[in-house]
Design a protein around this motif. Structure first.
Motif, PDB file in Angstrom:
ATOM      1  N   ILE A 109       0.867  -1.174   0.000  1.00  0.00           N
ATOM      2  CA  ILE A 109       0.000   0.000   0.000  1.00  0.00           C
ATOM      3  C   ILE A 109       0.905   1.226   0.000  1.00  0.00           C
ATOM      4  N   ALA A 110       0.746   2.072  -0.994  1.00  0.00           N
ATOM      5  CA  ALA A 110       1.566   3.277  -1.126  1.00  0.00           C
ATOM      6  C   ALA A 110       0.716   4.501  -0.833  1.00  0.00           C
ATOM      7  N   ASN A 118      -3.153  10.954  -0.485  1.00  0.00           N
ATOM      8  CA  ASN A 118      -3.736   9.975  -1.385  1.00  0.00           C
ATOM      9  C   ASN A 118      -3.168   8.604  -1.038  1.00  0.00           C
ATOM     10  N   SER A 119      -3.729   7.554  -1.629  1.00  0.00           N
ATOM     11  CA  SER A 119      -3.250   6.204  -1.340  1.00  0.00           C
ATOM     12  C   SER A 119      -3.674   5.245  -2.442  1.00  0.00           C
ATOM     13  N   CYS A 120      -2.992   4.090  -2.481  1.00  0.00           N
ATOM     14  CA  CYS A 120      -3.381   3.051  -3.440  1.00  0.00           C
ATOM     15  C   CYS A 120      -2.893   1.694  -2.960  1.00  0.00           C
ATOM     16  N   ASP A 121      -3.538   0.666  -3.494  1.00  0.00           N
ATOM     17  CA  ASP A 121      -3.124  -0.728  -3.300  1.00  0.00           C
ATOM     18  C   ASP A 121      -2.424  -1.150  -4.590  1.00  0.00           C
ATOM     19  N   TYR A 122      -1.198  -1.629  -4.476  1.00  0.00           N
ATOM     20  CA  TYR A 122      -0.316  -1.867  -5.619  1.00  0.00           C
ATOM     21  C   TYR A 122       0.091  -3.343  -5.633  1.00  0.00           C
ATOM     22  N   VAL A 225      -6.123   3.757   4.388  1.00  0.00           N
ATOM     23  CA  VAL A 225      -5.410   2.483   4.528  1.00  0.00           C
ATOM     24  C   VAL A 225      -6.320   1.365   5.006  1.00  0.00           C
ATOM     25  N   MET A 226      -7.146   1.623   5.983  1.00  0.00           N
ATOM     26  CA  MET A 226      -7.968   0.568   6.577  1.00  0.00           C
ATOM     27  C   MET A 226      -9.121   0.134   5.680  1.00  0.00           C
ATOM     28  N   ARG A 227      -9.287   0.787   4.539  1.00  0.00           N
ATOM     29  CA  ARG A 227     -10.328   0.394   3.586  1.00  0.00           C
ATOM     30  C   ARG A 227      -9.820  -0.650   2.579  1.00  0.00           C
ATOM     31  N   TYR A 228      -8.509  -0.936   2.588  1.00  0.00           N
ATOM     32  CA  TYR A 228      -7.966  -1.900   1.634  1.00  0.00           C
ATOM     33  C   TYR A 228      -7.992  -3.313   2.210  1.00  0.00           C
ATOM     34  N   VAL A 236       3.007  -0.878   4.346  1.00  0.00           N
ATOM     35  CA  VAL A 236       2.429   0.421   3.996  1.00  0.00           C
ATOM     36  C   VAL A 236       3.566   1.440   3.969  1.00  0.00           C
ATOM     37  N   SER A 237       3.757   2.081   2.833  1.00  0.00           N
ATOM     38  CA  SER A 237       4.844   3.045   2.670  1.00  0.00           C
ATOM     39  C   SER A 237       4.301   4.429   2.365  1.00  0.00           C
TER      40      SER A 237
END
Length: 280
Positions: A109-110, A118-122, A225-228, A236-237
């Motif tokens: 997770i970035a 912002n955030s994403c699952d990679y 983060v907790m939604r992924y 998590v970075s």
């Protein structure tokens, strides 16, 4: 030569890589196509560093805030194309920059915690999921603008410690009217609000400032983060100045939310440079 750019709303980091692998660098103003036209961005690109490279650059990899829609990508490409007429231009979202810089080819997770958030699952190659990022008015939890906005609200409503209010008043000649003029009448209100994070970080030993960061970071974890799926197991970075200069508070907030922090970088540009050297 290839040119790499990592651009947020406040600043842009540029790296040029020549045929021999030599790297040149420059930091300039930030861009956001939600708030700037292609013409305005093109004007800001007229910097000596970039002008000196315009004939040499054959490819540009630009990662930018606001580059999540085809229209915004086209606007940035148009601005760059006006200066770099011989270059192939690739526009990507700054989330992909964060993911490539911190995860490389591994899953994780970035997150971005700079002026905005912002955030994403990679999955190691592509972004497979992301959360809404509606900007500083409706979102940006944990980012500089979000934190600065809460700080200025507390200043206006006299809800911060009196000694701290005196310090910020003296340092910035701050009044409610000055705040309102900068937020409602002048350009780039997000940058203005985020600029107070430097002061807040300098005074983080004050419980008010510490909790302002701590609670804002927890807001970010809850909304992002907790939604992924599987967030407790994934590294998590983070990239961004707010995360980097307040990393101890960020790690404490993460532990309390059962989030495993991996890397915290001030900027993704070094990781992106390495990524593109290995993936020309």
């Amino acid at each position: 030569m290839i040119l790499i750019a990592d651009s947020g709303s406040s600043k842009t980091d540029w790296r040029g890589i020549d045929r021999d692998g030599n790297v040149s660098q420059f930091r300039g103003v930030g861009f956001n196509p939600y708030y700037q036209t292609p013409e305005e961005m093109a004007t800001e690109l007229n910097d000596e560093f970039l002008l000196n490279l315009k004939e040499e650059v054959v490819a540009i990899y630009y990662y930018g805030a606001g580059c999540s829609t085809p229209e915004n990508k086209t606007g940035v490409a148009t601005a760059l194309g006006n200066l770099f007429g011989n270059a192939t231009i690739k526009i990507e979202h700054d989330l992909l920059a964060a993911a490539r810089a911190t995860c490389g080819h591994e899953e994780g997770i970035a997150c971005i915690l700079g002026t905005g958030s912002n955030s994403c699952d990679y999955d190691g190659e592509e972004i497979v999921d992301s959360r809404p990022s509606p900007g500083f008015i409706l979102g940006d939890e944990g980012g500089g603008t979000y934190i600065g906005k809460r700080f200025l609200q507390d200043f206006i409503h006299d809800e911060m410690p009196a000694a701290l209010k005196r310090k910020v008043s003296e340092r910035f000649q701050l009044t409610a009217q000055v705040i309102q003029d900068n937020v409602y009448r002048k350009p780039f209100p997000g940058r203005y609000m985020a600029s107070f994070c430097r002061f807040i970080t300098e005074h983080v030993a004050d419980p008010y400032c510490y909790l302002l960061y701590y609670n804002s970071f927890q807001d970010f974890f809850k909304k992002h983060v907790m939604r992924y799926k599987g967030y407790k197991e994934k590294p998590v970075s983070f990239v961004g100045s707010v995360a980097f200069y307040n990393s101890d508070i960020l790690r404490k907030a993460a532990r309390d939310m059962q989030v495993k922090v991996h890397l915290i970088l001030e900027s993704p540009i070094a990781g992106l440079t390495l990524y593109h050297k290995n993936n020309p």
